[in-house]
Motif scaffolding. Structure first.
Motif, PDB file in Angstrom:
ATOM      1  N   TYR A 210       8.383 -24.608-112.561  1.00 17.42           N
ATOM      2  CA  TYR A 210       7.390 -24.674-111.487  1.00 17.42           C
ATOM      3  C   TYR A 210       7.910 -25.428-110.256  1.00 17.42           C
ATOM      4  CZ  TYR A 210       3.204 -25.760-108.862  1.00 17.42           C
ATOM      5  OH  TYR A 210       2.308 -25.891-107.849  1.00 17.42           O
ATOM      6  N   SER A 224       5.341 -19.833-110.022  1.00 17.46           N
ATOM      7  CA  SER A 224       4.076 -20.373-109.526  1.00 17.46           C
ATOM      8  C   SER A 224       2.962 -19.905-110.459  1.00 17.46           C
ATOM      9  CB  SER A 224       3.818 -19.846-108.119  1.00 17.46           C
ATOM     10  OG  SER A 224       4.035 -20.866-107.185  1.00 17.46           O
ATOM     11  N   SER A 225       1.837 -20.580-110.379  1.00 19.37           N
ATOM     12  CA  SER A 225       0.778 -20.198-111.335  1.00 19.37           C
ATOM     13  C   SER A 225       0.069 -18.905-110.928  1.00 19.37           C
ATOM     14  CB  SER A 225      -0.251 -21.319-111.441  1.00 19.37           C
ATOM     15  OG  SER A 225      -1.027 -21.384-110.255  1.00 19.37           O
ATOM     16  N   TYR A 226       0.058 -18.595-109.658  1.00 20.10           N
ATOM     17  CA  TYR A 226      -0.727 -17.449-109.156  1.00 20.10           C
ATOM     18  C   TYR A 226      -2.209 -17.609-109.520  1.00 20.10           C
ATOM     19  CZ  TYR A 226       2.539 -14.052-107.127  1.00 20.10           C
ATOM     20  OH  TYR A 226       3.403 -13.399-106.301  1.00 20.10           O
ATOM     21  N   LEU A 227      -2.652 -18.854-109.615  1.00 22.47           N
ATOM     22  CA  LEU A 227      -4.053 -19.067-110.019  1.00 22.47           C
ATOM     23  C   LEU A 227      -4.970 -19.313-108.821  1.00 22.47           C
ATOM     24  CD1 LEU A 227      -3.457 -21.171-113.241  1.00 22.47           C
ATOM     25  CD2 LEU A 227      -4.633 -18.962-113.110  1.00 22.47           C
ATOM     26  N   SER A 228      -4.393 -19.410-107.633  1.00 16.75           N
ATOM     27  CA  SER A 228      -5.208 -19.802-106.475  1.00 16.75           C
ATOM     28  C   SER A 228      -6.377 -18.854-106.220  1.00 16.75           C
ATOM     29  CB  SER A 228      -4.333 -19.908-105.227  1.00 16.75           C
ATOM     30  OG  SER A 228      -3.523 -18.765-105.099  1.00 16.75           O
ATOM     31  N   ARG A 274      -6.180 -29.749-104.190  1.00 17.27           N
ATOM     32  CA  ARG A 274      -7.102 -28.647-103.908  1.00 17.27           C
ATOM     33  C   ARG A 274      -8.501 -29.193-103.588  1.00 17.27           C
ATOM     34  NH1 ARG A 274     -10.825 -25.137-105.591  1.00 17.27           N
ATOM     35  NH2 ARG A 274     -10.446 -23.053-104.790  1.00 17.27           N
ATOM     36  N   TRP A 332      -0.025 -12.564-101.365  1.00 20.42           N
ATOM     37  CA  TRP A 332       0.349 -13.914-101.828  1.00 20.42           C
ATOM     38  C   TRP A 332       1.651 -14.369-101.184  1.00 20.42           C
ATOM     39  CZ3 TRP A 332       4.351 -16.423-104.434  1.00 20.42           C
ATOM     40  CH2 TRP A 332       4.049 -17.691-104.960  1.00 20.42           C
ATOM     41  N   LEU A 333       1.770 -15.663-100.969  1.00 23.29           N
ATOM     42  CA  LEU A 333       3.034 -16.301-100.570  1.00 23.29           C
ATOM     43  C   LEU A 333       3.019 -17.724-101.103  1.00 23.29           C
ATOM     44  CD1 LEU A 333       3.591 -15.458 -96.778  1.00 23.29           C
ATOM     45  CD2 LEU A 333       4.992 -14.655 -98.690  1.00 23.29           C
ATOM     46  N   PHE A 335       3.819 -21.907-100.793  1.00 26.80           N
ATOM     47  CA  PHE A 335       3.413 -22.857 -99.749  1.00 26.80           C
ATOM     48  C   PHE A 335       4.406 -22.893 -98.587  1.00 26.80           C
ATOM     49  CE2 PHE A 335       3.504 -26.935 -97.669  1.00 26.80           C
ATOM     50  CZ  PHE A 335       2.170 -27.173 -97.403  1.00 26.80           C
ATOM     51  N   ARG A 338       4.214 -19.960 -96.315  1.00 30.10           N
ATOM     52  CA  ARG A 338       2.992 -19.980 -95.486  1.00 30.10           C
ATOM     53  C   ARG A 338       3.153 -20.955 -94.332  1.00 30.10           C
ATOM     54  NH1 ARG A 338      -2.214 -19.125 -99.456  1.00 30.10           N
ATOM     55  NH2 ARG A 338      -1.075 -18.250-101.197  1.00 30.10           N
ATOM     56  N   ASP A 366      -6.322 -15.710-101.764  1.00 32.73           N
ATOM     57  CA  ASP A 366      -6.913 -16.971-102.221  1.00 32.73           C
ATOM     58  C   ASP A 366      -7.572 -17.746-101.080  1.00 32.73           C
ATOM     59  OD1 ASP A 366      -4.815 -18.111-100.716  1.00 32.73           O
ATOM     60  OD2 ASP A 366      -3.530 -18.317-102.465  1.00 32.73           O
ATOM     61  N   TYR A 367      -7.842 -17.083 -99.955  1.00 31.67           N
ATOM     62  CA  TYR A 367      -8.356 -17.776 -98.774  1.00 31.67           C
ATOM     63  C   TYR A 367      -9.516 -18.727 -99.115  1.00 31.67           C
ATOM     64  CZ  TYR A 367     -11.254 -18.481 -94.638  1.00 31.67           C
ATOM     65  OH  TYR A 367     -12.038 -19.047 -93.664  1.00 31.67           O
ATOM     66  N   GLU A 368      -9.246 -19.992 -98.906  1.00 29.38           N
ATOM     67  CA  GLU A 368     -10.231 -21.044 -99.196  1.00 29.38           C
ATOM     68  C   GLU A 368     -10.375 -21.866 -97.909  1.00 29.38           C
ATOM     69  OE1 GLU A 368     -11.885 -21.882-102.319  1.00 29.38           O
ATOM     70  OE2 GLU A 368     -12.908 -23.072-100.815  1.00 29.38           O
ATOM     71  N   HIS A 372      -7.267 -23.790 -96.180  1.00 27.37           N
ATOM     72  CA  HIS A 372      -6.618 -22.916 -95.220  1.00 27.37           C
ATOM     73  C   HIS A 372      -6.623 -23.493 -93.804  1.00 27.37           C
ATOM     74  CE1 HIS A 372      -5.169 -19.186 -93.556  1.00 27.37           C
ATOM     75  NE2 HIS A 372      -6.113 -19.245 -92.647  1.00 27.37           N
TER      76      HIS A 372
HETATM   77  C1  LIG Z   1      -0.981 -22.429 -93.736  1.00 28.65           C
HETATM   78  C2  LIG Z   1      -1.375 -22.539 -95.179  1.00 28.65           C
HETATM   79  C3  LIG Z   1      -2.569 -21.985 -95.619  1.00 28.65           C
HETATM   80  C4  LIG Z   1      -2.945 -22.082 -96.957  1.00 28.65           C
HETATM   81  N1  LIG Z   1      -4.122 -21.504 -97.340  1.00 28.65           N
HETATM   82  C5  LIG Z   1      -4.521 -21.595 -98.624  1.00 28.65           C
HETATM   83  C6  LIG Z   1      -5.742 -21.014 -99.033  1.00 28.65           C
HETATM   84  O1  LIG Z   1      -6.465 -20.417 -98.239  1.00 28.65           O
HETATM   85  N2  LIG Z   1      -6.085 -21.119-100.354  1.00 28.65           N
HETATM   86  C7  LIG Z   1      -5.300 -21.786-101.250  1.00 28.65           C
HETATM   87  O2  LIG Z   1      -5.653 -21.853-102.436  1.00 28.65           O
HETATM   88  N3  LIG Z   1      -4.156 -22.371-100.870  1.00 28.65           N
HETATM   89  C8  LIG Z   1      -3.727 -22.292 -99.605  1.00 28.65           C
HETATM   90  N4  LIG Z   1      -2.549 -22.885 -99.229  1.00 28.65           N
HETATM   91  C9  LIG Z   1      -1.829 -23.744-100.201  1.00 28.65           C
HETATM   92  C10 LIG Z   1      -0.756 -23.067-101.091  1.00 28.65           C
HETATM   93  O3  LIG Z   1       0.168 -22.403-100.305  1.00 28.65           O
HETATM   94  C11 LIG Z   1      -1.364 -22.115-102.123  1.00 28.65           C
HETATM   95  O4  LIG Z   1      -2.364 -22.795-102.854  1.00 28.65           O
HETATM   96  C12 LIG Z   1      -0.346 -21.639-103.141  1.00 28.65           C
HETATM   97  O5  LIG Z   1       0.724 -21.010-102.489  1.00 28.65           O
HETATM   98  C13 LIG Z   1      -1.039 -20.658-104.088  1.00 28.65           C
HETATM   99  O6  LIG Z   1      -0.187 -20.224-105.092  1.00 28.65           O
HETATM  100  P1  LIG Z   1      -0.375 -20.691-106.621  1.00 28.65           P
HETATM  101  O7  LIG Z   1      -1.757 -20.472-107.094  1.00 28.65           O
HETATM  102  O8  LIG Z   1       0.730 -20.078-107.420  1.00 28.65           O
HETATM  103  O9  LIG Z   1      -0.177 -22.237-106.447  1.00 28.65           O
HETATM  104  P2  LIG Z   1       0.401 -23.356-107.369  1.00 28.65           P
HETATM  105  O10 LIG Z   1       1.597 -23.907-106.695  1.00 28.65           O
HETATM  106  O11 LIG Z   1       0.549 -22.893-108.759  1.00 28.65           O
HETATM  107  O12 LIG Z   1      -0.691 -24.496-107.276  1.00 28.65           O
HETATM  108  C14 LIG Z   1      -1.827 -24.566-108.147  1.00 28.65           C
HETATM  109  C15 LIG Z   1      -3.081 -24.678-107.361  1.00 28.65           C
HETATM  110  O13 LIG Z   1      -3.092 -25.883-106.621  1.00 28.65           O
HETATM  111  C16 LIG Z   1      -3.726 -25.687-105.364  1.00 28.65           C
HETATM  112  N5  LIG Z   1      -2.773 -25.993-104.296  1.00 28.65           N
HETATM  113  C17 LIG Z   1      -1.450 -25.734-104.268  1.00 28.65           C
HETATM  114  N6  LIG Z   1      -0.910 -26.199-103.136  1.00 28.65           N
HETATM  115  C18 LIG Z   1      -1.906 -26.759-102.442  1.00 28.65           C
HETATM  116  C19 LIG Z   1      -1.986 -27.428-101.194  1.00 28.65           C
HETATM  117  N7  LIG Z   1      -0.922 -27.632-100.435  1.00 28.65           N
HETATM  118  N8  LIG Z   1      -3.181 -27.876-100.791  1.00 28.65           N
HETATM  119  C20 LIG Z   1      -4.278 -27.711-101.526  1.00 28.65           C
HETATM  120  N9  LIG Z   1      -4.276 -27.087-102.730  1.00 28.65           N
HETATM  121  C21 LIG Z   1      -3.101 -26.630-103.180  1.00 28.65           C
HETATM  122  C22 LIG Z   1      -4.155 -24.229-105.321  1.00 28.65           C
HETATM  123  O14 LIG Z   1      -5.478 -24.127-105.735  1.00 28.65           O
HETATM  124  C23 LIG Z   1      -3.237 -23.584-106.324  1.00 28.65           C
HETATM  125  O15 LIG Z   1      -3.764 -22.453-106.934  1.00 28.65           O
HETATM  126  C24 LIG Z   1      -2.126 -22.789 -97.888  1.00 28.65           C
HETATM  127  C25 LIG Z   1      -0.931 -23.343 -97.434  1.00 28.65           C
HETATM  128  C26 LIG Z   1      -0.554 -23.228 -96.094  1.00 28.65           C
HETATM  129  C27 LIG Z   1       0.737 -23.843 -95.643  1.00 28.65           C
END
Ligand SMILES: Cc1cc2nc3c(=O)[nH]c(=O)nc-3n(C[C@H](O)[C@H](O)[C@H](O)COP(=O)(O)OP(=O)(O)OC[C@H]3O[C@@H](n4cnc5c(N)ncnc54)[C@H](O)[C@@H]3O)c2cc1C
Length: 464
Positions: A210, A224-228, A274, A332-333, A335, A338, A366-368, A372
């Motif tokens: 991870y 990544s978890s892809y759980l967002s 989060r 998806w992308l 962090f 993004r 995952d728009y939150e 975001h």
């Molecule tokens: C410009 C920008 C916009 C973003 N918009 C969103 C959004 O709309 N929704 C969103 O869920 N994440 C957002 N992120 C944070 C992050 O990029 C994503 O959560 C992550 O890429 C989702 O993939 P994952 O579920 O595999 O995450 P993992 O890396 O597996 O993380 C687990 C969970 O932790 C939370 N998380 C992870 N990174 C962050 C962070 N930096 N801040 C807050 N929570 C986090 C998410 O809920 C995520 O699902 C944003 C980041 C940037 C730079």
């Protein structure tokens, strides 16, 4: 009285306090309302809608096993309440608190006023480790206390409401509404069942790389978890996920798997982030349209040609284009990608951060809002104080995708180039790709100087 359960962004049966409470109180009418004004606001798209449809279909199957069916209406919420009242008379409504932007707060205020005026009761339940209103007490302690509270079980059975009416449709009614935007070719699928599958896959093996792969574009797809998206749309609760993570961490500690424990701890920390960011819209529901730092209000502009090149992945910068095309295809992308895209658009091309933020919101599934818009403002350098994040996209390309695998995967025009040539094809005798939309070094330098010059000006408060 009938117990209406209003599903908002919480499409699950486990750890669903409103559903559980309603099931104990009487006949239950599970309801989803497709609100056109919310779906057409500008930050949601057909991608999210497809995910929601899949989630609701899965939810309906689960509810049916318990004894109830999901009802669907397509209308704005107050109008939906009027119709419900005609059919049911006074009712009790249960829902989770929603943490959203100004327009969803206003919708909720209108709902509250309607409920009070009609002597109906609206019970709202906490659904995240988020404090409502002004801070009271120590926030991290509060957050942990909520997350330690028991997971609410799936109701043993639900007494579905007997009466129905043709104004209340079933899940098929979801097909009558089409929000804006274009669908993704290869999106993650919605639903509680899918969320559980993804969580299991993550805890079984994905988590092992991870942290070391978190910023690597090609590798993070597998680690990544892809759980967002499942968290955003409530297919899984943050509390259940915290508890599952803690259990796995305990096992790793007991078996002394230190490296893996570090990987999973990094994930665990992000779950806390989060809730911290979701809470931002509780205090600042305007963060999608008011800059936290108005000194920069005049520096960014609307340039439809540049915006189009950016949003379609035709900037001429291979790594930027690869990221956008991957996003447009999958929703998806990671962090880093993004952050880099936001910085490139807002701090190099100097595009309007609101336009950029709205486009990206419609693309990632995952728009939150809280996460975001805080991140958009942060990456645009509007949330002080330390620095304006300016990513060098060529450096990022070479560092995070050194062999060019991610570029090759997403920009087929460059699939034949080797790792030495793929990051800057314009340096070849004959560029096999689109010419870069700007002279990168010159524009980057000029934008940096402009932004840092403004940073020296006296600070101003946001115009709220
Ligand atoms: C410009 C920008 C916009 C973003 N918009 C969103 C959004 O709309 N929704 C969103 O869920 N994440 C957002 N992120 C944070 C992050 O990029 C994503 O959560 C992550 O890429 C989702 O993939 P994952 O579920 O595999 O995450 P993992 O890396 O597996 O993380 C687990 C969970 O932790 C939370 N998380 C992870 N990174 C962050 C962070 N930096 N801040 C807050 N929570 C986090 C998410 O809920 C995520 O699902 C944003 C980041 C940037 C730079």
């Amino acid at each position: 009285m009938v117990q209406v359960v209003w599903f908002k962004k919480d499409f699950r049966t486990l750890d669903h306090a409103p559903l559980h409470a309603a099931s104990l109180a009487g006949d239950v009418l599970p309801l989803y309302v497709v609100e056109p004004s919310i779906w057409n606001f500008g930050d949601l798209s057909v991608r999210h809608y497809q995910f929601v449809k899949e989630s609701l279909t899965d939810l309906n199957v689960r509810l049916k096993k318990l004894g109830a069916s999901l009802y669907v209406m397509v209308s704005d919420m107050v109008e939906a309440l009027d119709r419900l009242y005609e059919i049911l008379g006074p009712f009790v409504m249960h829902s989770h608190m929603e943490h959203g932007l100004t327009h969803t707060y206003e919708r909720d205020r209108a709902v509250k006023a309607w409920m009070d005026a009609h002597e109906c009761v609206w019970r709202e339940y906490q659904g995240d480790a988020v404090l409502r209103g002004k801070y009271v007490g120590h926030r991290p302690t509060y957050m942990k206390t909520y997350l330690k509270s028991p997971v609410i079980p799936v109701p043993k059975s639900i007494q579905g409401v007997k009466r129905s009416d043709k104004t209340l449709g079933n899940v098929d009614l979801l097909d009558t509404f089409t929000p804006p935007g274009s669908p993704a070719d290869a999106p993650v699928r919605g639903g509680e069942s899918e969320a559980i599958k993804h969580a299991n896959a993550f805890f079984q093996s994905r988590f092992k790389a991870y942290q070391i792969s978190i910023s690597k574009p090609a590798k993070s797809i597998h680690s990544s978890s892809y759980l967002s998206a499942y968290l955003t749309w409530g297919n899984i609760s943050i509390k259940s996920l915290h508890k599952a993570t803690e259990n796995h961490l305990k096992t790793l500690k007991e078996t002394q798997q230190t490296f893996y424990k570090k990987q999973l701890s990094a994930f665990h920390t992000r779950l806390f982030w989060r809730s911290h960011f979701v809470e931002k819209v509780e205090m600042k529901p305007w963060i999608d349209h008011i800059s936290k730092d108005p000194r920069y209000d005049d520096v960014r502009h609307r340039d439809s040609d540049a915006f189009k090149k950016f949003t379609t992945g035709h900037t001429g910068f291979p790594f930027v284009d690869a990221c956008i095309r991957f996003l447009n295809r999958t929703s998806w992308l990671n962090f880093r990608q993004r952050a880099m895209l936001t910085s490139f658009a807002c701090n190099t091309l100097l595009l309007d951060w609101k336009d950029v933020g709205r486009f990206l919101a419609t693309q990632w599934i995952d728009y939150e809002p809280g996460i975001h818009w805080s991140q958009i403002q942060m990456q645009a350098g509007l949330i002080p104080p330390r620095h304006i994040p300016i990513y060098d996209v060529i450096k990022q390309s070479k560092e995070t995708d050194p062999d060019g695998a991610f570029i090759r995967m997403n920009v087929p025009e460059l699939a034949h180039l080797n790792a030495d040539d793929i990051h800057e094809p314009w340096t070849l005798d004959s560029n096999p790709y689109i010419a870069p939309m700007v002279d990168y070094a010159t524009v980057l330098k000029a934008s940096k100087e402009t932004l840092y010059q403004i940073k020296k000006e006296p600070k101003r408060k946001p115009y709220v």
